[in-house]
Write a protein that holds these residues in place. Structure first.
Motif, PDB file in Angstrom:
ATOM      1  N   TYR A 131       0.817  -1.182   0.106  1.00 46.24           N
ATOM      2  CA  TYR A 131       0.069  -0.019  -0.084  1.00 46.24           C
ATOM      3  C   TYR A 131       0.904   1.399   0.001  1.00 46.24           C
ATOM      4  N   ALA A 132       2.327   1.200   0.262  1.00 42.26           N
ATOM      5  CA  ALA A 132       3.006   2.290   0.203  1.00 42.26           C
ATOM      6  C   ALA A 132       3.203   2.720  -1.032  1.00 42.26           C
ATOM      7  N   LEU A 133       2.992   1.877  -2.100  1.00 44.12           N
ATOM      8  CA  LEU A 133       2.967   2.358  -3.515  1.00 44.12           C
ATOM      9  C   LEU A 133       1.850   3.272  -3.914  1.00 44.12           C
ATOM     10  N   ASP A 148       1.089  -9.880  -4.389  1.00 44.66           N
ATOM     11  CA  ASP A 148       0.386  -9.002  -3.559  1.00 44.66           C
ATOM     12  C   ASP A 148      -0.109  -7.805  -4.065  1.00 44.66           C
ATOM     13  N   CYS A 149       0.698  -7.112  -4.893  1.00 50.31           N
ATOM     14  CA  CYS A 149       0.253  -5.705  -5.752  1.00 50.31           C
ATOM     15  C   CYS A 149      -1.112  -6.028  -6.394  1.00 50.31           C
ATOM     16  N   ILE A 150      -1.279  -7.252  -6.907  1.00 44.26           N
ATOM     17  CA  ILE A 150      -2.358  -7.578  -7.885  1.00 44.26           C
ATOM     18  C   ILE A 150      -3.736  -7.980  -7.203  1.00 44.26           C
ATOM     19  N   ALA A 151      -3.251  -8.462  -5.964  1.00 40.25           N
ATOM     20  CA  ALA A 151      -4.298  -8.803  -4.925  1.00 40.25           C
ATOM     21  C   ALA A 151      -4.917  -7.753  -4.380  1.00 40.25           C
ATOM     22  N   ARG A 152      -4.233  -6.476  -4.281  1.00 41.44           N
ATOM     23  CA  ARG A 152      -4.499  -5.242  -3.563  1.00 41.44           C
ATOM     24  C   ARG A 152      -4.960  -4.422  -4.617  1.00 41.44           C
ATOM     25  N   GLY A 153      -5.025  -4.492  -5.939  1.00 41.46           N
ATOM     26  CA  GLY A 153      -5.207  -3.664  -6.997  1.00 41.46           C
ATOM     27  C   GLY A 153      -4.216  -2.446  -6.924  1.00 41.46           C
ATOM     28  N   ILE A 154      -2.892  -2.596  -6.343  1.00 40.04           N
ATOM     29  CA  ILE A 154      -2.018  -1.472  -6.392  1.00 40.04           C
ATOM     30  C   ILE A 154      -1.118  -1.539  -7.870  1.00 40.04           C
ATOM     31  N   GLN A 155      -0.941  -0.455  -8.390  1.00 40.92           N
ATOM     32  CA  GLN A 155       0.022  -0.186  -9.384  1.00 40.92           C
ATOM     33  C   GLN A 155       0.844   0.935  -9.244  1.00 40.92           C
TER      34      GLN A 155
END
Length: 95
Positions: free
Chosen positions: A37-39, A61-68
């Motif tokens: 989530y820092a991203l 983990d980024c994909i699972a949280r919708g982070i790009q």
């Protein structure tokens, strides 16, 4: 060289903030689990990139949280890449 592994969101504790002064330019930073989530925070990403150019995030983990993250040079790695990183660095610290 130390690989600093963060797994807790920087918005729920101060581990990442407290660790920044201990991170050397040759060290690596790996964001995984809720630490990705820092991203979502440009100021945090900027602080991380000022400490070291060796920035990694666990892609599943980024994909699972919708982070790009398209603004900062952070290398997305998979689980095999994570294992390879643990071999590349002398030590690993989990924050």
């Amino acid at each position: 060289m130390i690989l600093h592994k963060f797994s807790v969101s920087p918005f729920s504790n101060t581990n990442l903030e407290n660790a920044l002064s201990r991170i050397d330019a040759n060290d690596g930073i790996l964001l995984m689990q809720d630490a990705v989530y820092a991203l979502n925070s440009a100021p945090i990403c900027e602080q991380l990139s000022q400490r070291t150019k060796n920035l990694y995030a666990l892609e599943p983990d980024c994909i699972a949280r919708g982070i790009q993250c398209n603004e900062f040079p952070i290398l997305m790695i998979d689980y095999n890449g994570f294992v390879a990183l643990t071999l590349d660095y002398d030590n690993l610290i989990s924050w």
